[in-house]
Design an enzyme around this catalytic site. Structure first.
Site, short mmCIF file in Angstrom:
data_model
loop_
_atom_site.label_atom_id
_atom_site.label_comp_id
_atom_site.label_asym_id
_atom_site.label_seq_id
_atom_site.Cartn_x
_atom_site.Cartn_y
_atom_site.Cartn_z
N ASP A 15 -16.88 -80.30 -20.81
CA ASP A 15 -17.46 -79.71 -19.60
C ASP A 15 -18.87 -79.21 -19.82
O ASP A 15 -19.80 -79.58 -19.09
CB ASP A 15 -16.58 -78.57 -19.09
CG ASP A 15 -15.30 -79.07 -18.45
OD1 ASP A 15 -14.86 -80.18 -18.78
OD2 ASP A 15 -14.72 -78.34 -17.63
N ARG A 95 -15.43 -61.92 -22.24
CA ARG A 95 -16.44 -62.43 -21.30
C ARG A 95 -17.62 -61.49 -21.07
O ARG A 95 -18.77 -61.94 -21.03
CB ARG A 95 -15.78 -62.79 -19.96
CG ARG A 95 -14.74 -63.90 -20.04
CD ARG A 95 -15.15 -65.01 -20.97
NE ARG A 95 -14.28 -66.18 -20.90
CZ ARG A 95 -13.95 -66.91 -21.93
NH1 ARG A 95 -14.37 -66.57 -23.14
NH2 ARG A 95 -13.20 -67.99 -21.79
N SER A 180 -5.30 -76.66 -22.10
CA SER A 180 -6.60 -76.17 -22.54
C SER A 180 -6.39 -74.89 -23.35
O SER A 180 -5.41 -74.16 -23.16
CB SER A 180 -7.51 -75.89 -21.35
OG SER A 180 -6.98 -74.86 -20.54
#
Length: 412
Positions: A15, A95, A180
């Site tokens: 990606d 994150r 994933s």
């Protein structure tokens, strides 16, 4: 005239490799790739060569593991954060750190935008962009998966693989990926593919190969292992008598916990964007640390302070999960949490056995437990008069008696 600069959160997978090339062509921009080393291990191998070969003008690969452990994992564990009663927030807490560093690089490089490869269905897009909004509102954010042009060009993985082959992008991918993964110092997560069926058992005998950080509990050693964790002001500072940094604590506990099959979680959770999703997690070291910390608190934290902090666990966990790490309300709760941890110091002993973390003792120089008061035998200190409980109970029962009388009169 100099080209616009865009800083891309880059993993080197299919990606973000395709996105790197696509951004460069679509925006006629200079792409600066950024990869945070937060404990992915060998997933970082060859990233610099991949990024430059794909068209990045440069790449930052920054070791943020120590900062991750000290400034993100530890404060979150002090808050006893657990999302929906199960998830130790391994992906969520990483994150804001990644986005924080991406913002710093963008400013240092004079970039006008940052970009990420998070999809429009997940939580990560929110976490990245809320962090950017809090720390650098002047930066634009490019989220290709939310752009119609990008989705039309890449409706599926087959088109992305074809694009990579056409542009000689050095990625390894297959059209059918069973699931994933996302790995860091705190955990590894598995989702999508075969795991989208909530009836599918990822721990079945033929699926044992999916797990990375832990053995199956039934394959763990038949002999239990005892370990001792020493805490100072809410943080683990030593294991089995050896002083360790926050990073070393996590690395050590991951190795020990994984050996005993500790920390596997399989859950259906509620994403911030509104849908339910199934996630499988391995958090061996975090599970041990979470358990030990709670046991240390049980001995050293004032009752009402603990209950007040615990009343905020769900709120705090949701703030982390939803991406509000740098929001004022999270910072305010953290200040209360930090105050509550001042005396969370001492030693916890645990027994690890086939997926279980079992308490085996706790001690502290600032213990609030007084055996002379708690004993069922005679109280040598005379600190507690059992007769005092009569008035205590009578006063607490008063409103119950009044309420019951009202109900009985209403039935007459």
């Amino acid at each position: 005239m100099a080209k616009e600069k865009i800083v891309l959160a880059y993993s080197g997978g299919l990606d973000t490799s395709v996105i790197l090339k696509w951004l460069k062509e679509t925006y006629d921009a200079e792409i600066i790739a950024f990869t945070a080393d937060i404990g992915q291990k060998d997933e970082l191998d060859g990233l610099e060569e991949k990024a430059l070969a794909t068209g990045a003008s440069k790449i930052y690969i920054d070791d943020l593991r120590a900062e991750f452990a000290k400034d993100f994992i530890n404060p979150m564990f002090q808050a006893a954060a657990l999302y929906e009663g199960q998830y130790l927030l391994g992906t969520s807490i990483a994150r804001p750190l990644i986005a924080k560093r991406m913002v710093e690089i963008a400013r240092a490089e004079g970039a006008t935008a940052i970009a990420h490869g998070a999809t429009g269905k997940g939580n990560d897009q929110v976490r990245f962009e809320l962090t950017a909004a809090a720390l650098a509102p002047e930066l634009s954010v490019i989220a290709p998966w939310r752009l119609e042009q990008f989705r039309e060009e890449f409706p599926g993985r087959a088109e992305m693989i074809a694009y990579a082959e056409k542009h000689n992008i050095p990625v390894t991918a297959s059209a059918a990926k069973p699931y994933s993964t996302d790995r860091n110092l705190l955990h590894i997560s598995f989702e999508s593919g075969m795991l989208e069926d909530p009836w599918f058992d990822p721990a079945a005998d033929d699926n044992k190969g999916m797990y990375v950080l832990s053995v199956a509990p039934e394959d763990a050693p038949d002999q239990a292992e005892y370990i001792e964790l020493e805490f100072a002001a809410g943080d683990c500072v030593a294991i089995n008598g050896t002083k360790l940094s926050p990073l070393e604590v996590m690395e050590t506990l991951n190795e020990i916990g994984g050996k005993h099959g500790i920390g596997r979680v399989d859950m259906v959770e509620n994403r911030f964007v509104g849908m339910k999703s199934r996630g499988v997690y391995e958090t061996p070291g975090g599970t041990i640390l979470f358990t030990a910390h709670r046991k240390m608190e049980s001995l050293t934290m004032d009752r009402d302070v603990m209950h007040l902090r615990d009343s905020l666990i769900s709120k705090y966990a949701s703030l982390v999960y939803n991406g509000f790490w740098f929001a004022p309300e999270r910072l305010a709760i953290q200040a209360l949490v930090s105050e509550s941890q001042k005396n969370v110091s001492g030693t916890v002993r645990l027994k690890l056995y086939k997926g279980n973390v079992i308490g085996a003792g706790v001690k502290s120089p600032v213990s609030l437990y007084n055996p002379d008061i708690a004993t069922m035998e005679a109280d040598p200190t005379k600190a507690y008069d059992q007769g005092d409980a009569t008035g205590f109970i009578r006063l607490n029962a008063l409103r119950l008696k009044v309420g019951s009388g009202v109900e009985q009169n209403a039935k007459k």
